[in-house]
Design an enzyme around this catalytic site. Structure first.
Site, PDB file in Angstrom:
ATOM      1  CB  THR A  58      36.146  64.011  49.328  1.00 25.57           C
ATOM      2  OG1 THR A  58      36.005  65.300  49.943  1.00 25.57           O
ATOM      3  CG2 THR A  58      35.841  64.137  47.850  1.00 25.57           C
ATOM      4  CB  THR A  62      41.791  65.893  51.749  1.00 27.04           C
ATOM      5  OG1 THR A  62      40.772  66.829  51.368  1.00 27.04           O
ATOM      6  CG2 THR A  62      41.768  64.700  50.812  1.00 27.04           C
TER       7      THR A  62
END
Length: 326
Positions: free
Chosen positions: A11, A83
């Site tokens: 991300t 993540t």
């Protein structure tokens, strides 16, 4: 001192494309987006550019080798990573790089670097600053916490505090006084005096099974039929399995007889598995069945994969290497 920034996507590196968010920013792009003085010189290297859902054991091995190579010329490494599987990568690197005397710090973000509310600039700067302290071991730096790679779990999907240190205090913290490594990742070599050695062989043939009441023994037998060499079981409570009507203990006997290694952890996020306490747990004590104690599921899966890649898996499964359990 110099730090290497290795980018793998995630991300933090995403930008908007016609197909939605996709990782496109390079390590140099991420560094340039900080617009602030760095704690030391930083060299950049792009290793992957992928969503972390696609990060698998093969990528862990490539990453471990790259870290080992680049630390011959640098004093620390920061890895930007998605993540979703960061805790798995951190655990795998902890075993493959066990005993490394320089910092290896993973970080990422919940929002892309270019988002106006992004946590990426702060997380990346904190990770670089933490790496500049020179404390050896593998850590995740997210928010104001530093977490040992074998104790890290992603516990939130949208919170800016996405990760928790489970069954151990955070390895360190960041506050207005700077970076504090309160509990650095320990290293206990198998033999006294053994120095750091890259052990980058992994066997990905490990199945993770979370039990539910009524789980069929056929699921365990499937592990052998499908060619798995290891099984991590999230058992009930302290390590219980049912053996009335659907006898999971007997099925584990069959797996053990076939030389398949089994690591038992608890479904409970906190505290330990101890198969020696209850009758339903004691039935698990077999030659190839091991208690994972208070290991996280991510750490248990990675340790079993890694141990199966070594010459004698048993000696590694019975040994606490980097503080993965108490």
């Amino acid at each position: 001192m110099s730090i290497a920034l290795l980018a793998t996507g995630g991300t933090i590196a995403c930008t908007e494309t016609e197909n939605g968010l996709a990782p496109t920013l390079s390590a140099a792009d991420l560094l340039a987006a900080l617009h602030t003085p760095l704690p030391c010189p930083v060299v950049t290297r792009d290793v992957f550019c992928m969503d972390s859902s696609n990060m698998q054991p093969e990528e862990w091995c490539v990453l471990a080798r790259e870290v080992d190579r680049i630390l011959k010329d640098c004093d620390g490494v920061v890895i930007t990573h998605g993540t979703d599987t960061m805790a798995y990568t951190a655990a795998a690197l902890s075993y493959m790089l066990a005993g490394i005397g320089k910092p290896v710090i993973l970080t990422g973000s919940q929002l892309p670097m270019q988002h106006p509310l992004s946590d990426a600039p702060r997380n990346l700067m904190y990770a670089l600053t933490a790496a500049a302290q020179g404390v050896g071991g593998v850590y995740v730096c997210f928010g104001t916490h530093l977490i040992s790679g074998v104790r890290c779990v992603k516990t939130h999907t949208t919170s800016m505090h996405a990760f928790s240190s489970v069954n151990a205090p955070p390895a360190g913290r960041i506050d207005s006084d700077g970076v504090h490594f309160d509990y650095p990742q320990p290293f206990e070599p198998l033999q006294p005096g053994n120095d750091y050695q890259l052990r980058d062989t992994i066997d990905p043939r490990v199945l993770l099974l979370k039990l539910a009441p009524g789980t069929s023994p056929d699921v365990l037998r499937f592990a052998a039929e499908a060619g798995y060499r290891g099984l991590v079981i999230e058992a009930f409570g302290l390590g219980g399995l049912h053996y009335i009507r659907r006898n999971l203990v007997k099925a584990l006997d069959e797996l053990s007889d076939k030389g398949i290694y089994v690591l038992v952890v608890s479904q409970c996020l906190y505290e330990k598995a101890d198969v020696s306490i209850y009758e339903v747990g004691r039935g698990l004590m077999r030659e190839h069945v091991f208690s994972g104690r208070d290991m996280t599921t991510e750490s248990a899966v990675c340790k079993l994969m890694w141990a199966l890649g070594q010459e004698d898996p048993r000696q590694w499964l019975e040994h606490r290497l980097v503080g993965e359990y108490r």
